[in-house]
Design an enzyme around this catalytic site. Sequence first.
Site, PDB file in Angstrom:
ATOM      1  N   ASN A   9      42.053  41.146  36.691  1.00 29.38           N
ATOM      2  CA  ASN A   9      42.858  41.413  37.893  1.00 29.38           C
ATOM      3  C   ASN A   9      44.159  40.635  37.764  1.00 29.38           C
ATOM      4  O   ASN A   9      44.186  39.427  37.951  1.00 29.38           O
ATOM      5  CB  ASN A   9      42.074  40.968  39.138  1.00 29.38           C
ATOM      6  CG  ASN A   9      42.864  41.197  40.422  1.00 29.38           C
ATOM      7  OD1 ASN A   9      43.895  41.871  40.414  1.00 29.38           O
ATOM      8  ND2 ASN A   9      42.384  40.640  41.514  1.00 29.38           N
ATOM      9  N   TRP A  10      45.226  41.374  37.445  1.00 27.11           N
ATOM     10  CA  TRP A  10      46.517  40.702  37.212  1.00 27.11           C
ATOM     11  C   TRP A  10      47.308  40.508  38.498  1.00 27.11           C
ATOM     12  O   TRP A  10      48.437  40.024  38.477  1.00 27.11           O
ATOM     13  CB  TRP A  10      47.309  41.471  36.140  1.00 27.11           C
ATOM     14  CG  TRP A  10      46.711  41.309  34.760  1.00 27.11           C
ATOM     15  CD1 TRP A  10      45.810  40.352  34.384  1.00 27.11           C
ATOM     16  CD2 TRP A  10      46.949  42.116  33.592  1.00 27.11           C
ATOM     17  NE1 TRP A  10      45.478  40.502  33.058  1.00 27.11           N
ATOM     18  CE2 TRP A  10      46.161  41.575  32.545  1.00 27.11           C
ATOM     19  CE3 TRP A  10      47.733  43.229  33.329  1.00 27.11           C
ATOM     20  CZ2 TRP A  10      46.144  42.115  31.256  1.00 27.11           C
ATOM     21  CZ3 TRP A  10      47.728  43.772  32.048  1.00 27.11           C
ATOM     22  CH2 TRP A  10      46.948  43.215  31.025  1.00 27.11           C
ATOM     23  N   LYS A  11      46.747  40.959  39.595  1.00 26.94           N
ATOM     24  CA  LYS A  11      47.339  40.751  40.928  1.00 26.94           C
ATOM     25  C   LYS A  11      48.837  41.071  40.931  1.00 26.94           C
ATOM     26  O   LYS A  11      49.275  41.966  40.211  1.00 26.94           O
ATOM     27  CB  LYS A  11      47.067  39.316  41.405  1.00 26.94           C
ATOM     28  CG  LYS A  11      45.604  38.911  41.279  1.00 26.94           C
ATOM     29  CD  LYS A  11      45.287  37.655  42.036  1.00 26.94           C
ATOM     30  CE  LYS A  11      43.874  37.223  41.694  1.00 26.94           C
ATOM     31  NZ  LYS A  11      43.379  36.176  42.546  1.00 26.94           N
ATOM     32  N   HIS A 100      39.225  43.427  48.010  1.00 29.37           N
ATOM     33  CA  HIS A 100      39.435  42.075  47.483  1.00 29.37           C
ATOM     34  C   HIS A 100      39.705  41.128  48.657  1.00 29.37           C
ATOM     35  O   HIS A 100      40.364  41.491  49.626  1.00 29.37           O
ATOM     36  CB  HIS A 100      40.614  42.068  46.497  1.00 29.37           C
ATOM     37  CG  HIS A 100      40.696  40.796  45.714  1.00 29.37           C
ATOM     38  ND1 HIS A 100      41.198  39.632  46.253  1.00 29.37           N
ATOM     39  CD2 HIS A 100      40.308  40.491  44.451  1.00 29.37           C
ATOM     40  CE1 HIS A 100      41.117  38.673  45.345  1.00 29.37           C
ATOM     41  NE2 HIS A 100      40.565  39.162  44.242  1.00 29.37           N
ATOM     42  N   GLU A 102      41.682  38.800  49.073  1.00 23.22           N
ATOM     43  CA  GLU A 102      43.091  38.570  49.406  1.00 23.22           C
ATOM     44  C   GLU A 102      43.609  39.679  50.310  1.00 23.22           C
ATOM     45  O   GLU A 102      44.442  39.437  51.185  1.00 23.22           O
ATOM     46  CB  GLU A 102      43.920  38.447  48.109  1.00 23.22           C
ATOM     47  CG  GLU A 102      43.656  37.106  47.429  1.00 23.22           C
ATOM     48  CD  GLU A 102      43.817  37.115  45.917  1.00 23.22           C
ATOM     49  OE1 GLU A 102      44.385  38.071  45.367  1.00 23.22           O
ATOM     50  OE2 GLU A 102      43.377  36.137  45.284  1.00 23.22           O
ATOM     51  N   GLU A 172      32.321  37.685  44.781  1.00 18.88           N
ATOM     52  CA  GLU A 172      33.377  36.682  44.620  1.00 18.88           C
ATOM     53  C   GLU A 172      33.358  35.706  45.794  1.00 18.88           C
ATOM     54  O   GLU A 172      33.859  36.036  46.885  1.00 18.88           O
ATOM     55  CB  GLU A 172      34.742  37.364  44.586  1.00 18.88           C
ATOM     56  CG  GLU A 172      34.912  38.353  43.470  1.00 18.88           C
ATOM     57  CD  GLU A 172      36.376  38.454  43.054  1.00 18.88           C
ATOM     58  OE1 GLU A 172      36.688  38.011  41.949  1.00 18.88           O
ATOM     59  OE2 GLU A 172      37.197  38.927  43.857  1.00 18.88           O
ATOM     60  N   GLY A 178      40.689  31.287  42.179  1.00 17.60           N
ATOM     61  CA  GLY A 178      41.957  30.635  41.844  1.00 17.60           C
ATOM     62  C   GLY A 178      41.928  29.111  41.910  1.00 17.60           C
ATOM     63  O   GLY A 178      42.975  28.463  41.863  1.00 17.60           O
ATOM     64  N   SER A 219      37.212  31.982  39.341  1.00 14.11           N
ATOM     65  CA  SER A 219      37.489  30.903  38.382  1.00 14.11           C
ATOM     66  C   SER A 219      36.670  31.000  37.091  1.00 14.11           C
ATOM     67  O   SER A 219      36.221  29.980  36.550  1.00 14.11           O
ATOM     68  CB  SER A 219      37.309  29.536  39.054  1.00 14.11           C
ATOM     69  OG  SER A 219      38.308  29.376  40.052  1.00 14.11           O
ATOM     70  N   GLY A 240      40.761  36.586  37.257  1.00 12.88           N
ATOM     71  CA  GLY A 240      42.166  36.596  37.669  1.00 12.88           C
ATOM     72  C   GLY A 240      42.995  35.763  36.710  1.00 12.88           C
ATOM     73  O   GLY A 240      43.351  36.199  35.612  1.00 12.88           O
ATOM     74  N   GLY A 241      43.261  34.527  37.103  1.00 13.41           N
ATOM     75  CA  GLY A 241      44.166  33.635  36.370  1.00 13.41           C
ATOM     76  C   GLY A 241      43.959  33.593  34.860  1.00 13.41           C
ATOM     77  O   GLY A 241      44.922  33.733  34.090  1.00 13.41           O
TER      78      GLY A 241
HETATM   79  C1  PEP Z   1      40.142  37.274  41.505  1.00 11.80           C
HETATM   80  O1  PEP Z   1      41.265  37.709  41.312  1.00 11.80           O
HETATM   81  O2  PEP Z   1      39.397  37.876  42.236  1.00 11.80           O
HETATM   82  C2  PEP Z   1      39.710  36.069  40.809  1.00 11.80           C
HETATM   83  C3  PEP Z   1      38.429  35.908  40.607  1.00 11.80           C
HETATM   84  O3  PEP Z   1      40.665  35.205  40.397  1.00 11.80           O
HETATM   85  P1  PEP Z   1      40.407  33.852  39.532  1.00 11.80           P
HETATM   86  O4  PEP Z   1      39.674  34.256  38.302  1.00 11.80           O
HETATM   87  O5  PEP Z   1      41.789  33.348  39.252  1.00 11.80           O
HETATM   88  O6  PEP Z   1      39.598  32.918  40.366  1.00 11.80           O
END
Ligand code: PEP
Length: 257
Positions: A9-11, A100, A102, A172, A178, A219, A240-241
């Site tokens: 997920n590059w957001k 999601h 967010e 999640e 994050g 994470s 994500g990150g």
């Molecule tokens: C996410 O984007 O849902 C996510 C899990 O991000 P991260 O891996 O950065 O925690």
Amino acid sequence: MKKNIFVANWKMNLTVAETKNLAEKLGQSLRSFKNDKTEIILCPAFTALDDLCTVLRKENPADLKIGAQDVFWEEKGAFTGEISAKMLKEVDCRYVIVGHSERRKNLGETDEMVNKKVKILLENDLVPIVCVGETFLERQKGLRDVIVARQTEAALRDVKLFGNKKIIIAYEPVWVIGTGQAVEPEDAEHSHRMIREALMENFPADVLEKHFQIIYGGSVDSKNIKDFVDRENIDGVLVGGASLKVEEFVKMIKQLA
Ligand code: PEP
């Protein structure tokens, strides 16, 4: 045997040029790597989907798939700013993240909206990646299981599954996204079991087995990924990150092999 799922997920992090650059580098790094165990899904911003599609149509030895980060629940019409399932399919998008945390938090996405999005995606033969998970406050109040079950049931209300239709549920825990600090794998697995139980309320075991996969997000990185996917009830990860860095991305994929 089902493949492990790896959703990147590059957001709202990469421009079109940056997306192409990252996808090309990933393609090169994974070129000689026999990737037959993992379904790798790249979810860039909407603006980059078309270019990513062009990049992957040219050459795609690692069989990278395209996903989007959202969809609207109507087929077409006066819905300014929204994007339809048909528009996503046109650029080879096969997966779509919905619900999601967010979006739930910042844009007021409700369980009902998520449910409508799941339905339009399935109607269009796209695979919904449904995110569910509790906030820190909810966990502190002992509501984790209730929230996870409620979000799962609500997202799938009146959903019919047949043929090759597929749904991915991403557990999640909102409070670790994050942060660089994932939950313990056994903790995630507990929630995965809760999700399976919630699904069993509405779907027979064979449907569950054939049409669903449950993955973990929050994470995940190259140090902990294996601890999650090695668990019997965890079918993959949403990252994500850590998925924004080529080396880290490749390290994670190699551990899934
Ligand atoms: C996410 O984007 O849902 C996510 C899990 O991000 P991260 O891996 O950065 O925690």
